[in-house]
Scaffold this active site. Structure first.
Site, PDB file in Angstrom:
ATOM      1  N   HIS A  18       0.840  -1.206   0.000  1.00 20.01           N
ATOM      2  CA  HIS A  18       0.000   0.000   0.000  1.00 20.01           C
ATOM      3  C   HIS A  18       0.877   1.259   0.000  1.00 20.01           C
ATOM      4  O   HIS A  18       0.580   2.233  -0.691  1.00 20.01           O
ATOM      5  CB  HIS A  18      -0.884   0.044   1.253  1.00 20.01           C
ATOM      6  CG  HIS A  18      -1.933  -1.029   1.325  1.00 20.01           C
ATOM      7  ND1 HIS A  18      -2.040  -1.907   2.370  1.00 20.01           N
ATOM      8  CD2 HIS A  18      -2.948  -1.349   0.475  1.00 20.01           C
ATOM      9  CE1 HIS A  18      -3.068  -2.715   2.179  1.00 20.01           C
ATOM     10  NE2 HIS A  18      -3.634  -2.410   1.022  1.00 20.01           N
ATOM     11  N   LYS A  42     -15.226  -6.819   4.875  1.00 17.62           N
ATOM     12  CA  LYS A  42     -14.309  -7.724   5.577  1.00 17.62           C
ATOM     13  C   LYS A  42     -14.497  -7.665   7.089  1.00 17.62           C
ATOM     14  O   LYS A  42     -14.799  -6.598   7.616  1.00 17.62           O
ATOM     15  CB  LYS A  42     -12.869  -7.317   5.249  1.00 17.62           C
ATOM     16  CG  LYS A  42     -12.547  -7.513   3.794  1.00 17.62           C
ATOM     17  CD  LYS A  42     -11.189  -6.978   3.470  1.00 17.62           C
ATOM     18  CE  LYS A  42     -10.894  -7.220   2.007  1.00 17.62           C
ATOM     19  NZ  LYS A  42      -9.690  -6.519   1.568  1.00 17.62           N
ATOM     20  N   ARG A  96      -2.495  -6.130  -8.101  1.00 19.70           N
ATOM     21  CA  ARG A  96      -1.326  -6.993  -7.914  1.00 19.70           C
ATOM     22  C   ARG A  96      -1.228  -8.061  -8.990  1.00 19.70           C
ATOM     23  O   ARG A  96      -0.168  -8.396  -9.460  1.00 19.70           O
ATOM     24  CB  ARG A  96      -1.405  -7.692  -6.549  1.00 19.70           C
ATOM     25  CG  ARG A  96      -1.150  -6.757  -5.394  1.00 19.70           C
ATOM     26  CD  ARG A  96      -1.605  -7.361  -4.117  1.00 19.70           C
ATOM     27  NE  ARG A  96      -3.019  -7.685  -4.198  1.00 19.70           N
ATOM     28  CZ  ARG A  96      -3.679  -8.394  -3.313  1.00 19.70           C
ATOM     29  NH1 ARG A  96      -3.050  -8.898  -2.285  1.00 19.70           N
ATOM     30  NH2 ARG A  96      -4.967  -8.614  -3.465  1.00 19.70           N
ATOM     31  N   SER A 134      -2.952  -8.303   2.978  1.00 21.48           N
ATOM     32  CA  SER A 134      -3.159  -8.138   4.420  1.00 21.48           C
ATOM     33  C   SER A 134      -3.539  -9.470   5.056  1.00 21.48           C
ATOM     34  O   SER A 134      -3.132  -9.774   6.178  1.00 21.48           O
ATOM     35  CB  SER A 134      -4.232  -7.082   4.673  1.00 21.48           C
ATOM     36  OG  SER A 134      -3.821  -5.851   4.126  1.00 21.48           O
TER      37      SER A 134
HETATM   38  N1  COA Z   1       0.173  -4.226  -2.232  1.00 20.67           N
HETATM   39  C1  COA Z   1      -0.143  -5.147  -1.324  1.00 20.67           C
HETATM   40  N2  COA Z   1      -1.380  -5.545  -1.052  1.00 20.67           N
HETATM   41  C2  COA Z   1      -2.358  -4.952  -1.719  1.00 20.67           C
HETATM   42  C3  COA Z   1      -2.126  -3.973  -2.674  1.00 20.67           C
HETATM   43  C4  COA Z   1      -0.794  -3.609  -2.927  1.00 20.67           C
HETATM   44  N3  COA Z   1      -0.474  -2.685  -3.821  1.00 20.67           N
HETATM   45  N4  COA Z   1      -3.290  -3.581  -3.187  1.00 20.67           N
HETATM   46  C5  COA Z   1      -4.220  -4.307  -2.558  1.00 20.67           C
HETATM   47  N5  COA Z   1      -3.653  -5.137  -1.687  1.00 20.67           N
HETATM   48  C6  COA Z   1      -4.328  -6.149  -0.877  1.00 20.67           C
HETATM   49  C7  COA Z   1      -4.611  -5.788   0.524  1.00 20.67           C
HETATM   50  O1  COA Z   1      -3.560  -6.171   1.341  1.00 20.67           O
HETATM   51  C8  COA Z   1      -5.883  -6.539   0.803  1.00 20.67           C
HETATM   52  O2  COA Z   1      -5.627  -7.874   1.092  1.00 20.67           O
HETATM   53  P1  COA Z   1      -6.716  -8.830   1.803  1.00 20.67           P
HETATM   54  O3  COA Z   1      -7.884  -8.940   0.867  1.00 20.67           O
HETATM   55  O4  COA Z   1      -5.978 -10.089   1.951  1.00 20.67           O
HETATM   56  O5  COA Z   1      -7.093  -8.187   3.101  1.00 20.67           O
HETATM   57  C9  COA Z   1      -6.582  -6.457  -0.519  1.00 20.67           C
HETATM   58  O6  COA Z   1      -5.580  -6.380  -1.485  1.00 20.67           O
HETATM   59  C10 COA Z   1      -7.438  -5.246  -0.682  1.00 20.67           C
HETATM   60  O7  COA Z   1      -7.508  -4.516   0.529  1.00 20.67           O
HETATM   61  P2  COA Z   1      -7.457  -2.979   0.600  1.00 20.67           P
HETATM   62  O8  COA Z   1      -6.388  -2.449  -0.272  1.00 20.67           O
HETATM   63  O9  COA Z   1      -7.407  -2.589   2.035  1.00 20.67           O
HETATM   64  O10 COA Z   1      -8.812  -2.555  -0.052  1.00 20.67           O
HETATM   65  P3  COA Z   1     -10.230  -3.198   0.086  1.00 20.67           P
HETATM   66  O11 COA Z   1     -10.490  -4.015  -1.137  1.00 20.67           O
HETATM   67  O12 COA Z   1     -10.444  -3.844   1.394  1.00 20.67           O
HETATM   68  O13 COA Z   1     -11.075  -1.858   0.006  1.00 20.67           O
HETATM   69  C11 COA Z   1     -13.020  -0.508  -0.079  1.00 20.67           C
HETATM   70  C12 COA Z   1     -12.417  -1.909  -0.256  1.00 20.67           C
HETATM   71  C13 COA Z   1     -12.736   0.042   1.289  1.00 20.67           C
HETATM   72  C14 COA Z   1     -12.429   0.413  -1.126  1.00 20.67           C
HETATM   73  C15 COA Z   1     -14.536  -0.696  -0.311  1.00 20.67           C
HETATM   74  O14 COA Z   1     -15.028  -1.667   0.592  1.00 20.67           O
HETATM   75  C16 COA Z   1     -15.309   0.603  -0.089  1.00 20.67           C
HETATM   76  O15 COA Z   1     -15.293   1.468  -0.939  1.00 20.67           O
HETATM   77  N6  COA Z   1     -15.971   0.733   1.081  1.00 20.67           N
HETATM   78  C17 COA Z   1     -16.805   1.916   1.381  1.00 20.67           C
HETATM   79  C18 COA Z   1     -18.280   1.591   1.165  1.00 20.67           C
HETATM   80  C19 COA Z   1     -18.636   1.622  -0.296  1.00 20.67           C
HETATM   81  O16 COA Z   1     -18.631   2.660  -0.943  1.00 20.67           O
HETATM   82  N7  COA Z   1     -18.981   0.452  -0.839  1.00 20.67           N
HETATM   83  C20 COA Z   1     -19.344   0.313  -2.237  1.00 20.67           C
HETATM   84  C21 COA Z   1     -18.148  -0.030  -3.072  1.00 20.67           C
HETATM   85  S1  COA Z   1     -18.627  -0.317  -4.750  1.00 20.67           S
END
Ligand code: COA
Length: 165
Positions: A18, A42, A96, A134
């Site tokens: 990140h 999550k 990724r 994560s």
């Molecule tokens: N390097 C390492 N890991 C990465 C990465 C990178 N460059 N990019 C993504 N990841 C990983 C994360 O570690 C995480 O791993 P996990 O699934 O094992 O936990 C996963 O990819 C994605 O996690 P994160 O980057 O924290 O994003 P997310 O997918 O959890 O985020 C939100 C989702 C928060 C953007 C989404 O739920 C949201 O917008 N919530 C608000 C409510 C909303 O508007 N909902 C409607 C959405 S359409």
């Protein structure tokens, strides 16, 4: 025109992958708002407050960025509403591998439907981050493995405290 973008995530916890995206996004936008989502599908190990604190501390530890251009802001509710409130029309997401694509593509489409002004920009992860996630990180920590190559020191300390090692 100054461009602001949101880099949203659950960040449970924030990883070096990140942080790499944050550094690189700053090369293409003027202000980057790292948005920590309360509303995520999550079930998280760290509380909303702790996830936000770890993002804040990790960004603080980054040496090669202009910190004036980064804001860390926790948010509740829809991402598109948050973006509007912040005056941002760009969402940054890291990709990724091909396996990330389906989910990210759908999410960008839904966000664009919710607010047609919003565009998502995908940044490919650097090679060394492609296998970091994560959830893998939490698994390694639960089994008391070495997580130091994947997270900043403050995050590693908190995780070790959480899993008691
Ligand atoms: N390097 C390492 N890991 C990465 C990465 C990178 N460059 N990019 C993504 N990841 C990983 C994360 O570690 C995480 O791993 P996990 O699934 O094992 O936990 C996963 O990819 C994605 O996690 P994160 O980057 O924290 O994003 P997310 O997918 O959890 O985020 C939100 C989702 C928060 C953007 C989404 O739920 C949201 O917008 N919530 C608000 C409510 C909303 O508007 N909902 C409607 C959405 S359409």
């Amino acid at each position: 025109m100054k461009r602001a973008a949101i880099y949203p995530g659950t960040f449970d916890p924030i990883t070096n992958g990140h942080l790499d995206i944050i550094e690189r996004a700053l090369r293409i936008v003027d202000t980057l708002i790292v948005g920590i989502a309360k509303d995520t599908t999550k079930s998280t190990i760290f509380s909303f407050e702790k996830r936000s604190e770890l993002v804040e501390k990790s960004v603080e530890c980054l040496e090669n960025i202009d910190k004036e251009r980064v804001k860390v802001i926790p948010f509740k509710g829809l991402l598109t509403e948050f973006a509007k409130k912040q005056g941002a029309v760009i969402i940054i997401r890291g990709l990724r591998a091909v396996s990330d694509f389906d989910y990210e593509f759908q999410m960008s489409g839904m966000n664009n439907k919710l607010d047609p002004n919003i565009e998502t920009i995908f940044l490919p992860s650097i090679e060394s981050s492609q296998y970091i996630s994560s959830s893998f990180l939490r698994e390694v920590a639960r089994l008391k493995g070495d997580i130091s190559p994947f997270v900043s020191k403050c995050v590693a300390d908190e995780i070790k405290k959480f899993y008691k090692y």
